[in-house]
Design a protein around this motif. Sequence first.
Motif, PDB file in Angstrom:
ATOM      1  N   LEU A   1      14.262   2.535 -10.995  1.00  0.00           N
ATOM      2  CA  LEU A   1      13.899   3.660 -11.854  1.00  0.00           C
ATOM      3  C   LEU A   1      13.235   4.820 -11.116  1.00  0.00           C
ATOM      4  CD1 LEU A   1      12.513   1.774 -14.990  1.00  0.00           C
ATOM      5  CD2 LEU A   1      14.792   2.763 -14.658  1.00  0.00           C
ATOM      6  N   ALA A   2      12.831   4.604  -9.884  1.00  0.00           N
ATOM      7  CA  ALA A   2      12.115   5.653  -9.150  1.00  0.00           C
ATOM      8  C   ALA A   2      13.031   6.809  -8.766  1.00  0.00           C
ATOM      9  CB  ALA A   2      11.485   5.059  -7.896  1.00  0.00           C
ATOM     10  N   ASP A   3      12.427   7.976  -8.540  1.00  0.00           N
ATOM     11  CA  ASP A   3      13.191   9.132  -8.065  1.00  0.00           C
ATOM     12  C   ASP A   3      13.686   8.899  -6.644  1.00  0.00           C
ATOM     13  OD1 ASP A   3      12.724  10.924 -10.386  1.00  0.00           O
ATOM     14  OD2 ASP A   3      10.644  10.724  -9.764  1.00  0.00           O
ATOM     15  N   GLU A   4      12.830   8.251  -5.838  1.00  0.00           N
ATOM     16  CA  GLU A   4      13.187   7.915  -4.460  1.00  0.00           C
ATOM     17  C   GLU A   4      12.575   6.563  -4.113  1.00  0.00           C
ATOM     18  OE1 GLU A   4      12.737  11.293  -1.505  1.00  0.00           O
ATOM     19  OE2 GLU A   4      11.624  12.126  -3.212  1.00  0.00           O
ATOM     20  N   SER A   5      13.204   5.854  -3.183  1.00  0.00           N
ATOM     21  CA  SER A   5      12.635   4.586  -2.719  1.00  0.00           C
ATOM     22  C   SER A   5      12.799   4.483  -1.212  1.00  0.00           C
ATOM     23  CB  SER A   5      13.297   3.397  -3.414  1.00  0.00           C
ATOM     24  OG  SER A   5      14.671   3.315  -3.099  1.00  0.00           O
ATOM     25  N   VAL A   6      11.859   3.814  -0.595  1.00  0.00           N
ATOM     26  CA  VAL A   6      11.875   3.642   0.858  1.00  0.00           C
ATOM     27  C   VAL A   6      11.582   2.175   1.168  1.00  0.00           C
ATOM     28  CG1 VAL A   6      10.836   4.304   3.067  1.00  0.00           C
ATOM     29  CG2 VAL A   6      11.041   5.995   1.218  1.00  0.00           C
ATOM     30  N   CYS A   7      12.452   1.539   1.909  1.00  0.00           N
ATOM     31  CA  CYS A   7      12.204   0.168   2.357  1.00  0.00           C
ATOM     32  C   CYS A   7      11.242   0.222   3.543  1.00  0.00           C
ATOM     33  CB  CYS A   7      13.504  -0.519   2.764  1.00  0.00           C
ATOM     34  SG  CYS A   7      13.272  -2.242   3.286  1.00  0.00           S
ATOM     35  N   ILE A   8      10.152  -0.549   3.443  1.00  0.00           N
ATOM     36  CA  ILE A   8       9.121  -0.469   4.488  1.00  0.00           C
ATOM     37  C   ILE A   8       8.959  -1.766   5.276  1.00  0.00           C
ATOM     38  CG2 ILE A   8       7.790   1.398   3.450  1.00  0.00           C
ATOM     39  CD1 ILE A   8       5.920  -0.775   2.276  1.00  0.00           C
ATOM     40  N   GLY A   9       9.863  -2.730   5.086  1.00  0.00           N
ATOM     41  CA  GLY A   9       9.751  -3.919   5.913  1.00  0.00           C
ATOM     42  C   GLY A   9      10.250  -5.186   5.255  1.00  0.00           C
ATOM     43  N   PRO A  10      10.146  -6.294   5.973  1.00  0.00           N
ATOM     44  CA  PRO A  10      10.579  -7.597   5.471  1.00  0.00           C
ATOM     45  C   PRO A  10       9.614  -8.144   4.417  1.00  0.00           C
ATOM     46  CG  PRO A  10       9.585  -7.839   7.633  1.00  0.00           C
ATOM     47  CD  PRO A  10       9.656  -6.365   7.358  1.00  0.00           C
ATOM     48  N   PRO A  11       9.935  -9.290   3.805  1.00  0.00           N
ATOM     49  CA  PRO A  11       9.145  -9.819   2.687  1.00  0.00           C
ATOM     50  C   PRO A  11       7.655 -10.032   2.923  1.00  0.00           C
ATOM     51  CG  PRO A  11      11.266 -10.918   2.772  1.00  0.00           C
ATOM     52  CD  PRO A  11      11.185 -10.064   4.002  1.00  0.00           C
ATOM     53  N   PRO A  12       7.216 -10.574   4.079  1.00  0.00           N
ATOM     54  CA  PRO A  12       5.771 -10.814   4.203  1.00  0.00           C
ATOM     55  C   PRO A  12       4.950  -9.541   3.963  1.00  0.00           C
ATOM     56  CG  PRO A  12       6.950 -11.903   5.992  1.00  0.00           C
ATOM     57  CD  PRO A  12       7.955 -11.029   5.280  1.00  0.00           C
ATOM     58  N   SER A  13       3.893  -9.658   3.162  1.00  0.00           N
ATOM     59  CA  SER A  13       3.088  -8.486   2.798  1.00  0.00           C
ATOM     60  C   SER A  13       2.534  -7.755   4.010  1.00  0.00           C
ATOM     61  CB  SER A  13       1.931  -8.918   1.888  1.00  0.00           C
ATOM     62  OG  SER A  13       2.418  -9.484   0.702  1.00  0.00           O
ATOM     63  N   ARG A  14       2.137  -8.525   5.028  1.00  0.00           N
ATOM     64  CA  ARG A  14       1.539  -7.890   6.207  1.00  0.00           C
ATOM     65  C   ARG A  14       2.524  -6.965   6.915  1.00  0.00           C
ATOM     66  NH1 ARG A  14       2.774 -13.139   7.569  1.00  0.00           N
ATOM     67  NH2 ARG A  14       4.233 -13.395   9.303  1.00  0.00           N
ATOM     68  N   ASP A  15       3.820  -7.217   6.712  1.00  0.00           N
ATOM     69  CA  ASP A  15       4.854  -6.411   7.366  1.00  0.00           C
ATOM     70  C   ASP A  15       5.418  -5.328   6.455  1.00  0.00           C
ATOM     71  OD1 ASP A  15       4.686  -8.027   9.688  1.00  0.00           O
ATOM     72  OD2 ASP A  15       6.062  -9.488   8.806  1.00  0.00           O
ATOM     73  N   SER A  16       4.942  -5.266   5.225  1.00  0.00           N
ATOM     74  CA  SER A  16       5.480  -4.285   4.276  1.00  0.00           C
ATOM     75  C   SER A  16       4.361  -3.635   3.457  1.00  0.00           C
ATOM     76  CB  SER A  16       6.527  -4.948   3.363  1.00  0.00           C
ATOM     77  OG  SER A  16       6.037  -6.158   2.801  1.00  0.00           O
ATOM     78  N   TYR A  17       3.922  -4.284   2.397  1.00  0.00           N
ATOM     79  CA  TYR A  17       2.968  -3.662   1.486  1.00  0.00           C
ATOM     80  C   TYR A  17       1.573  -3.480   2.081  1.00  0.00           C
ATOM     81  CZ  TYR A  17       6.659  -4.504  -1.878  1.00  0.00           C
ATOM     82  OH  TYR A  17       7.863  -4.504  -2.528  1.00  0.00           O
ATOM     83  N   LEU A  18       1.286  -4.162   3.164  1.00  0.00           N
ATOM     84  CA  LEU A  18       0.007  -3.985   3.855  1.00  0.00           C
ATOM     85  C   LEU A  18       0.165  -3.186   5.151  1.00  0.00           C
ATOM     86  CD1 LEU A  18      -1.555  -7.546   3.366  1.00  0.00           C
ATOM     87  CD2 LEU A  18      -2.179  -5.447   2.165  1.00  0.00           C
ATOM     88  N   ASN A  19       1.355  -2.688   5.400  1.00  0.00           N
ATOM     89  CA  ASN A  19       1.636  -1.949   6.630  1.00  0.00           C
ATOM     90  C   ASN A  19       1.316  -0.464   6.417  1.00  0.00           C
ATOM     91  OD1 ASN A  19       2.843  -0.582   8.829  1.00  0.00           O
ATOM     92  ND2 ASN A  19       4.239  -2.293   9.152  1.00  0.00           N
ATOM     93  N   ILE A  20       0.108  -0.081   6.780  1.00  0.00           N
ATOM     94  CA  ILE A  20      -0.370   1.279   6.528  1.00  0.00           C
ATOM     95  C   ILE A  20       0.510   2.322   7.210  1.00  0.00           C
ATOM     96  CG2 ILE A  20      -2.280   2.885   6.939  1.00  0.00           C
ATOM     97  CD1 ILE A  20      -4.203   0.523   6.565  1.00  0.00           C
ATOM     98  N   HIS A  21       0.895   2.059   8.435  1.00  0.00           N
ATOM     99  CA  HIS A  21       1.681   3.053   9.184  1.00  0.00           C
ATOM    100  C   HIS A  21       3.037   3.300   8.526  1.00  0.00           C
ATOM    101  CE1 HIS A  21      -1.346   3.088  12.254  1.00  0.00           C
ATOM    102  NE2 HIS A  21      -1.220   1.788  12.465  1.00  0.00           N
ATOM    103  N   GLN A  22       3.647   2.246   8.004  1.00  0.00           N
ATOM    104  CA  GLN A  22       4.937   2.417   7.331  1.00  0.00           C
ATOM    105  C   GLN A  22       4.783   3.211   6.033  1.00  0.00           C
ATOM    106  OE1 GLN A  22       7.420   1.990   9.322  1.00  0.00           O
ATOM    107  NE2 GLN A  22       8.481   0.195   8.504  1.00  0.00           N
ATOM    108  N   ILE A  23       3.704   2.986   5.338  1.00  0.00           N
ATOM    109  CA  ILE A  23       3.477   3.705   4.079  1.00  0.00           C
ATOM    110  C   ILE A  23       3.212   5.185   4.344  1.00  0.00           C
ATOM    111  CG2 ILE A  23       1.906   3.924   2.109  1.00  0.00           C
ATOM    112  CD1 ILE A  23       1.651   0.823   2.217  1.00  0.00           C
ATOM    113  N   VAL A  24       2.409   5.472   5.364  1.00  0.00           N
ATOM    114  CA  VAL A  24       2.158   6.870   5.720  1.00  0.00           C
ATOM    115  C   VAL A  24       3.455   7.542   6.159  1.00  0.00           C
ATOM    116  CG1 VAL A  24       0.973   8.399   7.344  1.00  0.00           C
ATOM    117  CG2 VAL A  24      -0.263   6.488   6.299  1.00  0.00           C
ATOM    118  N   ALA A  25       4.259   6.829   6.928  1.00  0.00           N
ATOM    119  CA  ALA A  25       5.550   7.376   7.359  1.00  0.00           C
ATOM    120  C   ALA A  25       6.444   7.670   6.156  1.00  0.00           C
ATOM    121  CB  ALA A  25       6.245   6.390   8.306  1.00  0.00           C
ATOM    122  N   ALA A  26       6.408   6.787   5.140  1.00  0.00           N
ATOM    123  CA  ALA A  26       7.204   7.009   3.936  1.00  0.00           C
ATOM    124  C   ALA A  26       6.746   8.270   3.209  1.00  0.00           C
ATOM    125  CB  ALA A  26       7.107   5.799   3.020  1.00  0.00           C
ATOM    126  N   CYS A  27       5.441   8.519   3.207  1.00  0.00           N
ATOM    127  CA  CYS A  27       4.920   9.759   2.613  1.00  0.00           C
ATOM    128  C   CYS A  27       5.464  10.978   3.350  1.00  0.00           C
ATOM    129  CB  CYS A  27       3.394   9.773   2.662  1.00  0.00           C
ATOM    130  SG  CYS A  27       2.576   8.644   1.524  1.00  0.00           S
TER     131      CYS A  27
END
Length: 448
Positions: free
Chosen positions: A44-70
């Motif tokens: 449903l989002a306007d845009e989506s960005v994949c930020i990594g594999p399933p483990p949280s530390r490699d995706s949802y906790l990956n600050i650098h990937q989130i900033v890069a997505a911004c």
Amino acid sequence: MVSKILIANRGEIALRVLRACKELGIPCVVVHSTADADAMHVRLADESVCIGPPPSRDSYLNIHQIVAACEITGADAVHPGYGFLSENAKFADILEAHGITFIGPTAEHIRIMGDKITAKTTAQELGIPVVPGSDGEVKTEEEAIKTAAEIGYPVLIKATAGGGGRGMKVAKSADDVIEAWSTARTEAAAAFGNEAVYMEKYLGKPRHIEIQVFGDGEGNAIHLGERDCSLQRRHQKVWEEANSPALNVEQRMKIGQVCADAMKKLKYRGAGTIEFLYENGEFYFIEMNTRLQVEHPITEAITGIDLVHEQIRVASGGGLSVTQDEIHFHGHAIECRINAEDARTFVPSPGTITHFHAPGGLGVRIDSGVYQGYKIPPYYDSLIGKLIVHGRTRVECMMRLRRALDEFVVDGIKTTLPLFQDLVDNQDIANGDYDIHWLENYLASKPA
């Protein structure tokens, strides 16, 4: 107003924030792991960005990937939801350094309230009542023995960086205190990388009452009443109510004003929740969560105020949309957290949902990102959705909840729906007569 919001979370809370963005006309970006590529908020989002594999530390906790997505998408603000990076001061600092608005409190306030010893000291200074306990970290066996004797048994030993019941032990007598202190330190080090613990009075049959607060960061703050979160298993909330069956109007407004006044002094910004143990008419501060809570929908139900809209407004510099005098409480609301778990053993139950039917009707709300054919991944928290019911009275709310639970169908996996069907018919629950130990005692009494 911010121009584009990146949602740094997943599941039902990501969808909840996405809906608020769409209602405000703000474009939104979601991030996701490879395991969540088919999630509803991604669809449903306007845009989506994949930020990594399933483990949280490699995706949802990956600050650098989130900033890069911004930076890739041009998002100028981040909503962290709850969990993951929502109370990470470093994350807030990094976003600020990149000129990105963090939809939450300042990094300083996250740090203050993220350490339980500092939070307790700060609460005392702000006029919030606290549980009798140690002045700070209990560092040695000798100090543990001395402090426990001064407080009086039983005592509770808690990790300063704790959460979810980890690094938390009860000592009922002097014979228990050294083992409890040592075990709590070991658990704290393993779970949080910080072995520091402190000690406070253990209350026998308290309720867990929390006050929803909101500040604009400029010295204006309000409270939106309380939630009763006493029905817990292993320190995890299961069923929440607003307002609490244990409080009257005078008690509610008095403790609410204490909390609002404290947030004014602190110049707190955004949504926050001040949590208390409540026993024999007294409130004792335990912690403050500097984020949106899982159970925020029941506050929305009784106040009519959209807390995510309010978060975005405050983060955009718009201030609070209401004053304390404009907040009125209507009826009663209950939230049940529906988990992908066996209702008796609580073992997680990932897998494919083969049939899904959500209840509806007046006063019924479902916050969930699942759908028929969706595969529950095994990598994350087991919460799959929240059933929120509102009624003019608590009795009406309970009747509506019973009906909604009977309508709710989730096939293909095990869920905790049967537990709530049991609870809604229990006389203690009907009477509002329960404390933080009630649910575990109830579950222990059930035949295997």
